[in-house]
Design a protein around this motif. Structure first.
Motif, PDB file in Angstrom:
ATOM      1  N   ILE A  13      -7.809   7.190 -24.704  1.00  0.00           N
ATOM      2  CA  ILE A  13      -8.487   6.382 -23.688  1.00  0.00           C
ATOM      3  C   ILE A  13      -8.935   7.326 -22.583  1.00  0.00           C
ATOM      4  N   ALA A  14     -10.239   7.556 -22.488  1.00  0.00           N
ATOM      5  CA  ALA A  14     -10.810   8.484 -21.513  1.00  0.00           C
ATOM      6  C   ALA A  14     -11.544   7.705 -20.430  1.00  0.00           C
ATOM      7  N   ASP A  15     -11.607   8.284 -19.233  1.00  0.00           N
ATOM      8  CA  ASP A  15     -12.345   7.665 -18.124  1.00  0.00           C
ATOM      9  C   ASP A  15     -13.208   8.716 -17.453  1.00  0.00           C
ATOM     10  N   GLU A  16     -13.877   8.332 -16.377  1.00  0.00           N
ATOM     11  CA  GLU A  16     -14.757   9.239 -15.641  1.00  0.00           C
ATOM     12  C   GLU A  16     -14.185   9.566 -14.274  1.00  0.00           C
ATOM     13  N   GLY A  17     -12.886   9.459 -14.111  1.00  0.00           N
ATOM     14  CA  GLY A  17     -12.251   9.720 -12.826  1.00  0.00           C
ATOM     15  C   GLY A  17     -11.935  11.190 -12.617  1.00  0.00           C
ATOM     16  N   PRO A  18     -11.110  11.480 -11.594  1.00  0.00           N
ATOM     17  CA  PRO A  18     -10.797  12.874 -11.273  1.00  0.00           C
ATOM     18  C   PRO A  18      -9.808  13.511 -12.234  1.00  0.00           C
ATOM     19  N   GLY A  19      -9.239  12.755 -13.162  1.00  0.00           N
ATOM     20  CA  GLY A  19      -8.293  13.350 -14.106  1.00  0.00           C
ATOM     21  C   GLY A  19      -6.882  13.417 -13.537  1.00  0.00           C
ATOM     22  N   PHE A  20      -6.027  14.143 -14.236  1.00  0.00           N
ATOM     23  CA  PHE A  20      -4.617  14.256 -13.868  1.00  0.00           C
ATOM     24  C   PHE A  20      -4.255  15.722 -13.702  1.00  0.00           C
ATOM     25  N   SER A  21      -3.607  16.006 -12.596  1.00  0.00           N
ATOM     26  CA  SER A  21      -3.046  17.351 -12.438  1.00  0.00           C
ATOM     27  C   SER A  21      -1.750  17.449 -13.230  1.00  0.00           C
ATOM     28  N   ALA A  22      -1.234  18.675 -13.384  1.00  0.00           N
ATOM     29  CA  ALA A  22       0.016  18.859 -14.137  1.00  0.00           C
ATOM     30  C   ALA A  22       1.164  18.108 -13.475  1.00  0.00           C
ATOM     31  N   GLN A  23       1.177  18.080 -12.148  1.00  0.00           N
ATOM     32  CA  GLN A  23       2.249  17.374 -11.441  1.00  0.00           C
ATOM     33  C   GLN A  23       2.103  15.863 -11.610  1.00  0.00           C
ATOM     34  N   ASP A  24       0.869  15.351 -11.534  1.00  0.00           N
ATOM     35  CA  ASP A  24       0.653  13.913 -11.707  1.00  0.00           C
ATOM     36  C   ASP A  24       1.020  13.465 -13.113  1.00  0.00           C
ATOM     37  N   ALA A  25       0.753  14.297 -14.113  1.00  0.00           N
ATOM     38  CA  ALA A  25       1.018  13.918 -15.494  1.00  0.00           C
ATOM     39  C   ALA A  25       2.492  13.630 -15.719  1.00  0.00           C
ATOM     40  N   GLU A  26       3.356  14.297 -14.964  1.00  0.00           N
ATOM     41  CA  GLU A  26       4.789  14.036 -15.094  1.00  0.00           C
ATOM     42  C   GLU A  26       5.229  12.868 -14.225  1.00  0.00           C
TER      43      GLU A  26
ATOM     44  N   LEU B 134       3.468  10.305 -12.797  1.00  0.00           N
ATOM     45  CA  LEU B 134       2.878   8.976 -12.971  1.00  0.00           C
ATOM     46  C   LEU B 134       3.519   8.176 -14.095  1.00  0.00           C
ATOM     47  N   LEU B 135       4.298   8.826 -14.929  1.00  0.00           N
ATOM     48  CA  LEU B 135       4.992   8.111 -15.992  1.00  0.00           C
ATOM     49  C   LEU B 135       6.327   7.547 -15.536  1.00  0.00           C
ATOM     50  N   GLU B 136       6.705   7.797 -14.295  1.00  0.00           N
ATOM     51  CA  GLU B 136       7.945   7.258 -13.746  1.00  0.00           C
ATOM     52  C   GLU B 136       7.672   5.910 -13.075  1.00  0.00           C
ATOM     53  N   PRO B 137       8.668   5.009 -13.039  1.00  0.00           N
ATOM     54  CA  PRO B 137       8.453   3.696 -12.408  1.00  0.00           C
ATOM     55  C   PRO B 137       8.195   3.817 -10.908  1.00  0.00           C
ATOM     56  N   PHE B 138       7.331   2.940 -10.411  1.00  0.00           N
ATOM     57  CA  PHE B 138       7.024   2.814  -8.982  1.00  0.00           C
ATOM     58  C   PHE B 138       6.463   4.104  -8.388  1.00  0.00           C
ATOM     59  N   VAL B 139       5.778   4.889  -9.208  1.00  0.00           N
ATOM     60  CA  VAL B 139       5.113   6.098  -8.742  1.00  0.00           C
ATOM     61  C   VAL B 139       3.613   5.910  -8.949  1.00  0.00           C
TER      62      VAL B 139
ATOM     63  N   GLY C 101      -4.316  -0.839  -4.870  1.00  0.00           N
ATOM     64  CA  GLY C 101      -3.015  -1.510  -4.931  1.00  0.00           C
ATOM     65  C   GLY C 101      -2.286  -1.189  -6.212  1.00  0.00           C
ATOM     66  N   GLY C 102      -1.341  -2.059  -6.568  1.00  0.00           N
ATOM     67  CA  GLY C 102      -0.544  -1.822  -7.767  1.00  0.00           C
ATOM     68  C   GLY C 102       0.867  -1.412  -7.404  1.00  0.00           C
ATOM     69  N   ALA C 103       1.803  -1.732  -8.305  1.00  0.00           N
ATOM     70  CA  ALA C 103       3.208  -1.426  -8.047  1.00  0.00           C
ATOM     71  C   ALA C 103       3.633  -0.098  -8.641  1.00  0.00           C
TER      72      ALA C 103
ATOM     73  N   ALA D 116       4.481   3.575 -16.525  1.00  0.00           N
ATOM     74  CA  ALA D 116       5.908   3.616 -16.860  1.00  0.00           C
ATOM     75  C   ALA D 116       6.238   2.582 -17.925  1.00  0.00           C
ATOM     76  N   VAL D 117       5.683   1.380 -17.781  1.00  0.00           N
ATOM     77  CA  VAL D 117       5.894   0.350 -18.797  1.00  0.00           C
ATOM     78  C   VAL D 117       5.267   0.767 -20.121  1.00  0.00           C
ATOM     79  N   ALA D 118       4.069   1.349 -20.054  1.00  0.00           N
ATOM     80  CA  ALA D 118       3.407   1.808 -21.281  1.00  0.00           C
ATOM     81  C   ALA D 118       4.259   2.851 -21.995  1.00  0.00           C
ATOM     82  N   ARG D 119       4.828   3.796 -21.249  1.00  0.00           N
ATOM     83  CA  ARG D 119       5.674   4.812 -21.890  1.00  0.00           C
ATOM     84  C   ARG D 119       6.897   4.179 -22.538  1.00  0.00           C
ATOM     85  N   THR D 120       7.559   3.251 -21.818  1.00  0.00           N
ATOM     86  CA  THR D 120       8.753   2.609 -22.376  1.00  0.00           C
ATOM     87  C   THR D 120       8.431   1.877 -23.669  1.00  0.00           C
TER      88      THR D 120
END
Length: 446
Positions: free
Chosen positions: A374-387, A389-394, A405-407, A412-416
Motif C-alpha cells: 500500500i503506497a501513498d504520495e506522502g512524505p514517507g517514513f523515517s527509520a525512527q518513525d518506522a519503529e 508508529l507501530l506502537e500503540p498511541f504513537v 486527529g486519531g488515537a 498498532a492494531v494492524a501489526r497485532t
C-alpha cells in the motif's frame, strides 16, 4: 513414591563422598611413596634372578644388583637370613607352592615387608597394601633378598583399587543419567502441552505422570490451574469488551439520531465524526483483544478477490484509492479472519489517504507468502518513525498527525492482527511516498 529434591541432594552427597574416597586413595599414594603394595612376583622370575646372581662373579654382583633395581623391585644381598620382627611366615602356604616347587630348600622365607611404625593403613588394606619380601639362599651361603612392590593398590581380586572407584562412579553416573532423563521427559511433554494451550479454545490435556518428583507434580497442577484461570479470564474479558461495545453502539446510535436535530451542519458533522472515531476505537480494541488470545475466526479467503471487493467499496465512496492489476493468474488463498483483515486494510488505506493524499494497492504472490503493498504520495517514513508508529498511541510528527486527529492505534492494531495471522508488517518508502508492506502466509495444499 517419587524421589524429591532432598533425595537428590543425598545422592549428590554420596557422589561427593565417592570423590573424597578417591582423594583419600590419592593421599595414600602420596604419603606412602606412590603406595607400594604387595604383589606376586612370578616364581620363574624370582628363580631367574637368583640364578643370575648365583652365577655372577662376586666382583660383578654389585653391578648386576644395580641393574635389577626399580620402583617395583629391590634386590640386595645379606650375609644371613634377616629377621622379620614378628611378620607372618607364608612360605608354606598353598598360594606359594609354585615357589617351593622351583626353588625347593633354597627358598628361606616369604613374608610381608617390614614398614615404619608411623605408617597407618586401613584394616581392609593391611594385607593387600603391604609388599612381599623373598629370601633365597645362594651357593656361597649369602642370602638374596628380593622385595617386590607395585606403585598402586592391588585388591584381592587382582584389580587396582581405583578400578572399583571407577566402577562405582560409573554406576552413580548411569543412575544419575537415568533419573535426569526420567525427570526431563515429563517436562518436555509438559512444555509441548503448555505451548499448545489456547485460552479461547478447549483445554489442552496435560501429560499424565504416574511417578515423578513432588515438585514436578506440583508444577503440572499449577499449569492445569493456570489454564483454567486463563480460560475464565479470557471469557470474562471478551464478554466485558463485547458488552461494552454493544452498549456503546446503542448509545452512539441514539446520539446520532439526536445530532440530526442540530441546526449547525458543521457542528453536526464534527460530532458525527467523533462518534464514528469512538466506534472505530472500540472495534480496534475488541479485535486486538481477540487476536491477543487467539480468538480470531479462521476461514479460507482468496486475498485477491478480497482486495477487489474492499477497493471497490472505497471507490464507490469517492476515495482516491487504486488497485493495481495483479501480475499473477493463480488464486491467492490464505486462512484468516475476514473482519480482522478488513480492519487492517482499512486502517492502512485510511492513513494513506489522510497523510499521503491517495492509496495504491498491489498484491504479489510467491510460493509461501502473500505480499500486500500500500503506497501513498506522502512524505514517507523515517527509520525512527518506522519503529515508533507501530506502537500503540504513537502518532507521527505534529505537522502530520495533529491536523487529522486519531488515537495512534491504527498501525498498532494492524501489526497485532497481522502477527496473529502469522505474518508481519513493514513501513518503508516508495518512489514517490510512503509504503506499507503486509506479508501473510499463503495456504498451500499438502
Amino acid at each position: 513414591m517419587g524421589f524429591g529434591l532432598a533425595a537428590r541432594f543425598i545422592a549428590i552427597g554420596a557422589s561427593v563422598l565417592l570423590a573424597l574416597w578417591v582423594t583419600m586413595i590419592a593421599l595414600f599414594y602420596w604419603t606412602n611413596d606412590l603406595s607400594h603394595t604387595a604383589t606376586r612376583l612370578p616364581a620363574e622370575q624370582l628363580k631367574a634372578i637368583a640364578t643370575l646372581i648365583d652365577t655372577t662373579p662376586p666382583t660383578q654382583r654389585p653391578l648386576v644388583l644395580e641393574a635389577l633395581q626399580s620402583s617395583m623391585l629391590a634386590v640386595s644381598l645379606l650375609p644371613s637370613a634377616a629377621s622379620s620382627n614378628g611378620a607372618t611366615e607364608m612360605r608354606d602356604e598353598s598360594d606359594f607352592a609354585s615357589y617351593r616347587a622351583l626353588l625347593g630348600a633354597r627358598l628361606l622365607s616369604i613374608r610381608f615387608l617390614d614398614e615404619p611404625e608411623t605408617v597407618a593403613r586401613p584394616r581392609l588394606l593391611q594385607r593387600a597394601a603391604r609388599p612381599l619380601s623373598f629370601q633365597v639362599t645362594l651357593t656361597d651361603g649369602q642370602v638374596l633378598l628380593v622385595e617386590a612392590r607395585t606403585p598402586f593398590i592391588v585388591t584381592f581380586y587382582g584389580l587396582p583399587a581405583g578400578m572399583g572407584a571407577g566402577l562405582v562412579g560409573t554406576l552413580f553416573g548411569a543412575i544419575a543419567f537415568f533419573l535426569l532423563h526420567r525427570e526431563i521427559r515429563p517436562l518436555t511433554r509438559l512444555a509441548a502441552a503448555v505451548d499448545a494451550m489456547d485460552p479461547s479454545g478447549e483445554p489442552v490435556p496435560l501429560p499424565a505422570i504416574r511417578a515423578s518428583t513432588p515438585e514436578i507434580r506440583a508444577l503440572m497442577r499449577a499449569f492445569e490451574h493456570l489454564q483454567s484461570r486463563l480460560r475464565v479470564m479470557t471469557r470474562s474479558r471478551m464478554a466485558l469488551i463485547g458488552g461494552i461495545q454493544h452498549d456503546v453502539r446503542s448509545f452512539a446510535t441514539r446520539l446520532r439520531l439526536r445530532l440530526e436535530r442540530l441546526p449547525d451542519a458543521a457542528e453536526r458533522e464534527r460530532a458525527t465524526a467523533d462518534i464514528t472515531d469512538m466506534i472505530d476505537l472500540l472495534d480496534n480494541a475488541l479485535l486486538t483483544s481477540r487476536a491477543g488470545v487467539g480468538a480470531l475466526e479462521e476461514e479460507m479467503l482468496d486475498l485477491a478477490e478480497f482486495l477487489r471487493g474492499e477497493m471497490a467499496d472505497y471507490r464507490r465512496a469517492g476515495q482516491p484509492v487504486v488497485l493495481e492489476p495483479f501480475l499473477f493468474d493463480a488464486e491467492a488463498w490464505m486462512i484468516g479472519d475476514r473482519l480482522a483483515l478488513r480492519r487492517v486494510i482499512g486502517n492502512i488505506v485510511d492513513n494513506a489517504v489522510k497523510y499521503g493524499r491517495s492509496a495504491r494497492v498491489s498484491l504479489t504472490v510467491d510460493s509461501h507468502t502473500l505480499h500486500v503493498l500500500i503506497a501513498d504520495e506522502g512524505p514517507g517514513f523515517s527509520a525512527q518513525d518506522a519503529e515508533m508508529l507501530l506502537e500503540p498511541f504513537v502518532r507521527a510528527e505534529p505537522s502530520r498527525a495533529r491536523a487529522t486527529g486519531g488515537a495512534g492505534l491504527g498501525l498498532a492494531v494492524a501489526r497485532t492482527l497481522i502477527e496473529a495471522h502469522g505474518g508481519s508488517i513493514r513501513l518503508g518508502n516508495a518512489r514517490h511516498g510512503g509504503l506499507v508492506e503486509l506479508v501473510l502466509p499463503r495456504f498451500t495444499p499438502v
